[in-house]
Scaffold this active site. Sequence first.
Site, short mmCIF file in Angstrom:
data_model
loop_
_atom_site.label_atom_id
_atom_site.label_comp_id
_atom_site.label_asym_id
_atom_site.label_seq_id
_atom_site.Cartn_x
_atom_site.Cartn_y
_atom_site.Cartn_z
CB THR A 18 -0.89 0.06 1.25
OG1 THR A 18 -0.05 0.19 2.40
CG2 THR A 18 -1.74 -1.19 1.40
CD GLU B 281 -5.26 -2.31 1.96
OE1 GLU B 281 -5.51 -1.65 0.93
OE2 GLU B 281 -4.74 -1.81 2.97
CE LYS C 155 -16.78 14.34 18.00
NZ LYS C 155 -16.73 13.18 18.88
CD1 TRP D 46 -19.00 13.07 13.99
CD2 TRP D 46 -16.86 13.26 13.40
NE1 TRP D 46 -18.26 12.33 14.87
CE2 TRP D 46 -16.93 12.43 14.53
CE3 TRP D 46 -15.59 13.54 12.85
CZ2 TRP D 46 -15.82 11.85 15.13
CZ3 TRP D 46 -14.48 12.97 13.44
CH2 TRP D 46 -14.60 12.14 14.57
#
Length: 548
Positions: free
Chosen positions: A186, A330, A440, A445
Site C-alpha cells: 500500500t 487490499e 470534529k 463532524w
Amino acid sequence: MIQSTMQHGALTISSLVEYSRRIFPEASIRTWTGEGFRDMSFAEVGDTGAKIANALTKLGVQRGDRVATFMWNNNEHQAIYAGVPSMGAILHTLNLRLSPEQAVFIINHADDKVIFVDASVAPMLSPYLQGTPHVQHVIVCNGPVDAVSAPEGVTVHQFDELIADESTTYEWPDVDETDAAVMCYTSGTTGDPKGVVYSHRSIYLHSMSITTTMGMGLSSTDTMLAIVPMFHVMSWGLPFAAMMAGSTLIMPDRFLQPEPLLAMIDSGRPTLAAAVPTIWQGVSAQLDANPQDISHLREVIVGGAAVPPAMIKKFDGYGVRITHAWGMTETSPLGSVARPPMGVETEEAEFAYRVTQGRFPAQVAARIIGDDGQAQPWDGESVGELEVAGPWITASYYQPEGNVVDESKFDDGWLRTGDVATITPDGFMTIVDRAKDMIKTGGEWISSVELENIIASNPAIVEATVVGVPDKKWDERPFVLAVVRTDEDTDIDAHKKYLEDLVPRWQIPERWSFVTEVPKTSVGKFDKKRVRKHYAEGDYTIIGDPEA
Ligand code: ADP
C-alpha cells in the site's frame, strides 16, 4: 449427497497468457514513445514472457522467489507481468514515487532477488541497491547496462540481450490457483506501507469482474488507455484483464503529463481510460486551453480518490462519461462501480447515482459498522466504517515470518477499510471520508472530502484540499489549501460567500492558504499527512486565522 460432475479448471495467470497469445494475436500493448507508439502484440507478449521465464530460470530464480519491477507502464512491463507469475515466481511491483527509505524497506521486506528497471529511472534505483543486500540481479530495460551503478555482488544485465536467444516456449508449472502471484505494498497514505499478496485465483476472478458490465465492460473491441500505473495495484488489474478480454492497452510509459496524454488519446483513439482524479484535473485544464475532441472515449473510469462532482459535469461537457469507482490495494482494487440503476428517468436523478462510489459486484460483500460495533442499516443516512469481504479482498498482510491478521484492520474475517460510508437501500455506497480525515469541530463532524468538493466546484478554484487543524475554541476547524485560477482569486471573503448557500454556516472554513500546487502522495492523491505537517510547522501563509 451426489457429487457435481464438473471439472476443477485451475484459475491461473499462465492460462490467461496462453489464451491471449492464441486467441487475440491482433490485440496489442501500445507504448507511447513521445512521438508515436511502439506495439507488442499479445502473441509477442506471450513469446517475450516465455523468454523472460527461461532467462530468469538460468539466473536461478525458482518458484516463490520475488522478482521486482521498477518500471513505467510499457511493453516490457506487460511481458514481465505475463512471464514472472506464470513461471511460479512472485512479481513485486515497486512504486517509483516512494521515498528512498520506503523503497529500501520494501525491497528488503519482500526479499526481492531480481529487479527489472527502466533505464529512465535507473539513476533513482542505483542508490537503493547499497542498502538491499539480497538483490542479486538487475535487468535494465530500454537502455544500456551502465544506466545502473550497482554494488559488488549484483550482476547487471541488459534486457534485450538477456532474452535474445531464449526460447519462446516455457513449460509453465502447474501452480495451485491459491499460490501467490503478485505482491504490492500500500502506498502508505495513512501509515507504513503494508504488503498485500494476490493469488492466481484472486487475479483471475478480479479480471473477470473487469470484463463484466458491472465492472468496466472491457472487451475485445476496446482500446483502454491505462494511465493508472502498473506499480500501483497492478494498474487496477488491467494488464491481466486485457489478456482475458483481448483488448488493446495504450501504455503511457513516462509521459504522464496532460499534453502527451492528449496526444496519445488523439493518436490511439482509446474507447476507455482509467486514472485517478488528479490526472483528469490536469487533462481538463489542458483541454480548456487547447480544445480537442475526445468524445470517442466511451467511458473514463475514475477512482482511487473521490471524484469531484464538478469534474463529472465538466467531462459530460466534453462528451465523455466519467464512471466513478472505489477500491484499494487490499481489494485488488476493484470494489464498487457507480452505474445508475434501471428506471432512473431524469438526468438529475442519474447524476445523484453517478457521484456515489457505486454498487458492489456479487463477489464483494459489504457492511458498515457503527461506533457501537453494530452493522448499520442501508438507509443512505447511517454512517459506519466500511468493511468488505470476498475472493479478491485480502485476509491479512504479508510478513516474512507469517502473514498477520491485525485486529485494527480485520474484523472477524472482514477487511476494515478505514473509510467511513453510507449505503442506500438499493446498495449505492458513498464514502463520507477516510476515518482519519474527518474533522470534529465543536462535537460535530465535517467530511473533509465533501467540503473540498464543494470548495472546488467554484470555478475560481483549480484544486483544493481540506484538513482539520487545532482550534482553541472548537478543538478542530477545517483549513483550506487551494490553488486558484488567477492571482485575483485570492479574496477569501468571496470564497466564503460562495460557500454560504452550499454548506451549513458552521462548516465554512476561516483559515485559507493559496499555493501553486497541493502536495500529492506517490499515487497522486492529496497528501493530507504532509499538509497537516506543513501547517503545524508554520510553512503556509494563512489568511483569516482567527487566532493570529
Ligand atoms: P493507500 O491506502 O496507500 O492510499 P490505495 O490506493 O489502496 O492506497 O487507497 C485506497 C483508499 O483510497 C481507499 O481506502 C479510499 O480511502 C480511497 N479511495 C479510493 N477510491 C475512492 C473513491 N472513489 N472515493 C473516495 N475515496 C476513494
